[in-house]
Design a protein around this motif. Structure first.
Motif, PDB file in Angstrom:
ATOM      1  N   UNK A   1       8.075  11.737  -0.532  1.00 47.35           N
ATOM      2  CA  UNK A   1       8.144  11.980  -1.963  1.00 47.35           C
ATOM      3  C   UNK A   1       8.750  10.795  -2.710  1.00 47.35           C
ATOM      4  N   UNK A   2       9.402   9.899  -1.971  1.00 46.88           N
ATOM      5  CA  UNK A   2      10.027   8.735  -2.615  1.00 46.88           C
ATOM      6  C   UNK A   2       9.320   7.419  -2.319  1.00 46.88           C
ATOM      7  N   UNK A   3       8.314   7.424  -1.454  1.00 48.88           N
ATOM      8  CA  UNK A   3       7.650   6.167  -1.114  1.00 48.88           C
ATOM      9  C   UNK A   3       6.208   6.357  -0.706  1.00 48.88           C
ATOM     10  N   UNK A   4       5.421   5.271  -0.615  1.00 53.09           N
ATOM     11  CA  UNK A   4       4.006   5.347  -0.242  1.00 53.09           C
ATOM     12  C   UNK A   4       3.805   5.767   1.207  1.00 53.09           C
ATOM     13  N   UNK A   5       2.711   6.451   1.466  1.00 49.00           N
ATOM     14  CA  UNK A   5       2.347   6.854   2.823  1.00 49.00           C
ATOM     15  C   UNK A   5       2.196   5.638   3.727  1.00 49.00           C
ATOM     16  N   UNK A   6       1.684   4.537   3.160  1.00 49.10           N
ATOM     17  CA  UNK A   6       1.428   3.330   3.949  1.00 49.10           C
ATOM     18  C   UNK A   6       2.701   2.588   4.352  1.00 49.10           C
ATOM     19  N   UNK A   7       3.842   2.977   3.812  1.00 46.63           N
ATOM     20  CA  UNK A   7       5.116   2.427   4.266  1.00 46.63           C
ATOM     21  C   UNK A   7       5.818   3.409   5.187  1.00 46.63           C
ATOM     22  N   UNK A   8       5.834   4.672   4.781  1.00 47.92           N
ATOM     23  CA  UNK A   8       6.598   5.676   5.521  1.00 47.92           C
ATOM     24  C   UNK A   8       6.060   5.879   6.933  1.00 47.92           C
ATOM     25  N   UNK A   9       4.772   6.152   7.075  1.00 47.05           N
ATOM     26  CA  UNK A   9       4.238   6.508   8.381  1.00 47.05           C
ATOM     27  C   UNK A   9       4.217   5.345   9.382  1.00 47.05           C
ATOM     28  N   UNK A  10       3.886   4.102   8.977  1.00 45.01           N
ATOM     29  CA  UNK A  10       3.966   3.019   9.957  1.00 45.01           C
ATOM     30  C   UNK A  10       5.360   2.834  10.547  1.00 45.01           C
ATOM     31  N   UNK A  11       6.402   3.230   9.822  1.00 44.86           N
ATOM     32  CA  UNK A  11       7.760   3.120  10.362  1.00 44.86           C
ATOM     33  C   UNK A  11       7.952   4.010  11.585  1.00 44.86           C
ATOM     34  N   UNK A  12       7.053   4.985  11.750  1.00 44.40           N
ATOM     35  CA  UNK A  12       7.166   5.856  12.920  1.00 44.40           C
ATOM     36  C   UNK A  12       6.725   5.143  14.199  1.00 44.40           C
ATOM     37  N   UNK A  13       6.250   3.905  14.078  1.00 47.94           N
ATOM     38  CA  UNK A  13       6.020   3.081  15.268  1.00 47.94           C
ATOM     39  C   UNK A  13       7.323   2.939  16.050  1.00 47.94           C
ATOM     40  N   UNK A  14       8.438   2.969  15.329  1.00 44.48           N
ATOM     41  CA  UNK A  14       9.748   2.826  15.971  1.00 44.48           C
ATOM     42  C   UNK A  14      10.105   4.034  16.826  1.00 44.48           C
ATOM     43  N   UNK A  15       9.327   5.092  16.728  1.00 47.38           N
ATOM     44  CA  UNK A  15       9.641   6.289  17.491  1.00 47.38           C
ATOM     45  C   UNK A  15       9.588   6.034  18.995  1.00 47.38           C
TER      46      UNK A  15
ATOM     47  N   UNK B   1       1.829  -6.999   4.562  1.00 49.64           N
ATOM     48  CA  UNK B   1       0.942  -6.047   3.884  1.00 49.64           C
ATOM     49  C   UNK B   1       1.487  -5.657   2.520  1.00 49.64           C
ATOM     50  N   UNK B   2       2.818  -5.555   2.403  1.00 49.70           N
ATOM     51  CA  UNK B   2       3.479  -5.183   1.144  1.00 49.70           C
ATOM     52  C   UNK B   2       2.790  -4.008   0.470  1.00 49.70           C
ATOM     53  N   UNK B   3       2.753  -2.845   1.147  1.00 51.29           N
ATOM     54  CA  UNK B   3       2.028  -1.689   0.586  1.00 51.29           C
ATOM     55  C   UNK B   3       2.606  -1.244  -0.755  1.00 51.29           C
ATOM     56  N   UNK B   4       1.730  -0.876  -1.662  1.00 51.44           N
ATOM     57  CA  UNK B   4       2.150  -0.371  -2.971  1.00 51.44           C
ATOM     58  C   UNK B   4       1.255   0.799  -3.356  1.00 51.44           C
ATOM     59  N   UNK B   5       1.726   1.593  -4.297  1.00 54.93           N
ATOM     60  CA  UNK B   5       0.939   2.707  -4.793  1.00 54.93           C
ATOM     61  C   UNK B   5       1.844   3.814  -5.294  1.00 54.93           C
ATOM     62  N   UNK B   6       1.409   4.496  -6.341  1.00 59.18           N
ATOM     63  CA  UNK B   6       2.236   5.565  -6.892  1.00 59.18           C
ATOM     64  C   UNK B   6       1.437   6.819  -7.245  1.00 59.18           C
TER      65      UNK B   6
END
Length: 295
Positions: A70-84, A122-127
């Motif tokens: 709810x606070x950021x783009x899907x293209x930033x949030x989900x790739x961070x789950x690579x760290x899982x 990539x610098x994902x953006x979008x709102x």
């Protein structure tokens, strides 16, 4: 959008998921196994305190993920789950008394560096906060078809790495779709309140896909070693989420010459994940229980 805050929430979610994965893996190895997708598996797991602790970690991860989306783009949030994946091995080294060796720590560093390079390039953006139904229908149809095909492919294979990888990939798609739907539902909650949230189809759709993802995950962890299912789950979630963020939410990533560092970052992530799949700790996650079962 508050990207730094969404990154913090996403990292908390990845850590919670890592804890959940290790706890659920321990529980999944203590219940009867089967050649098919056994619905009774969930009832067996409900009797395992370790599995229930893992579910609490899943709930914490879901809350953090919702706040991140709810606070950021899907293209930033989900790739961070690579760290899982690296977080899972680190947690396993603590909870299962294993040891992450020098090459393992180097691989963790490579994954983190690759993710940082790829996201920075990539610098994902979008709102966009709302997606019209005519965008959802084809996207959900394609994703559902891929999940069914992967599940059928898994059922045609004996227990082992290939079967676990197919189910892990099916789980990844389910998780990515869940995240995309959750993002829409949380924005409805934030902007229109509880009444609109509970009357929105996205709310029930992300709940249903989340349950499906959990069912597939439990079967993936029983189908073969964690090292087979977790890379497919981790990388697949990031890639499918990236595609859904661009297609559904019209989020942008840089192209042109930026593709060079982006691909370099992805290559580092892939190399790190492959190395992590071969470290001794991954065998320790499976071998003791399987040897006792065989005995």
């Amino acid at each position: 959008m508050n990207t730094p805050l969404s990154v913090v929430f996403a990292l908390c979610a990845a850590l919670s998921n890592a804890v959940a994965t290790v706890l659920q893996r321990k529980a999944a190895l203590t219940v009867p196994r089967s050649q098919g997708l056994r619905a009774g598996l969930m009832l067996d797991l409900l009797r395992q305190p370790v599995w229930l602790a893992g579910i609490l970690a899943v709930i914490a991860a879901a809350v953090c993920q919702a706040l991140a989306l709810v606070t950021g783009p899907l293209t930033i949030v989900q790739p961070l789950f690579v760290l899982e994946l690296p977080l899972t091995l680190i947690v396993a080294s603590l909870l299962m008394h294993g040891q992450l060796t020098g090459p393992g720590w180097l691989a963790v560093t490579v994954v983190v560096a690759g993710l940082a390079i790829a996201l920075a390039a990539a610098s994902p953006t979008g709102n966009r906060t709302h997606v019209p139904l005519d965008r959802w229908i084809p996207a959900l149809g394609v994703c559902l078809g891929m999940v069914v095909l992967l599940a059928l492919a898994a059922l045609r294979r004996p227990e082992g790495r290939a079967r676990a990888a197919c189910l892990g990939a099916a789980t990844a798609i389910s998780y990515a779709v869940t995240a995309a739907l959750m993002k829409a539902a949380t924005h409805i909650l934030d902007e229109q309140g509880l009444g609109a949230f509970f009357s929105a189809w996205q709310t029930y759709a992300f709940a249903a896909t989340g349950v499906c993802a959990l069912f597939l995950l439990e079967n993936a962890m029983q189908a073969g070693p964690l090292v087979a299912s977790q890379p497919a789950l981790t990388l697949g979630d990031a890639l499918v989420s990236l595609a859904l963020g661009i297609i559904l939410y019209e989020e942008d990533v840089r192209s042109g010459w930026w593709l060079v560092p982006e691909l370099f970052g992805v290559a580092l992530i892939a190399a790190g994940v492959l190395t992590l799949s071969r470290v001794p700790l991954t065998k320790a996650l499976v071998a003791p229980e399987e040897e006792r079962r065989a005995g």
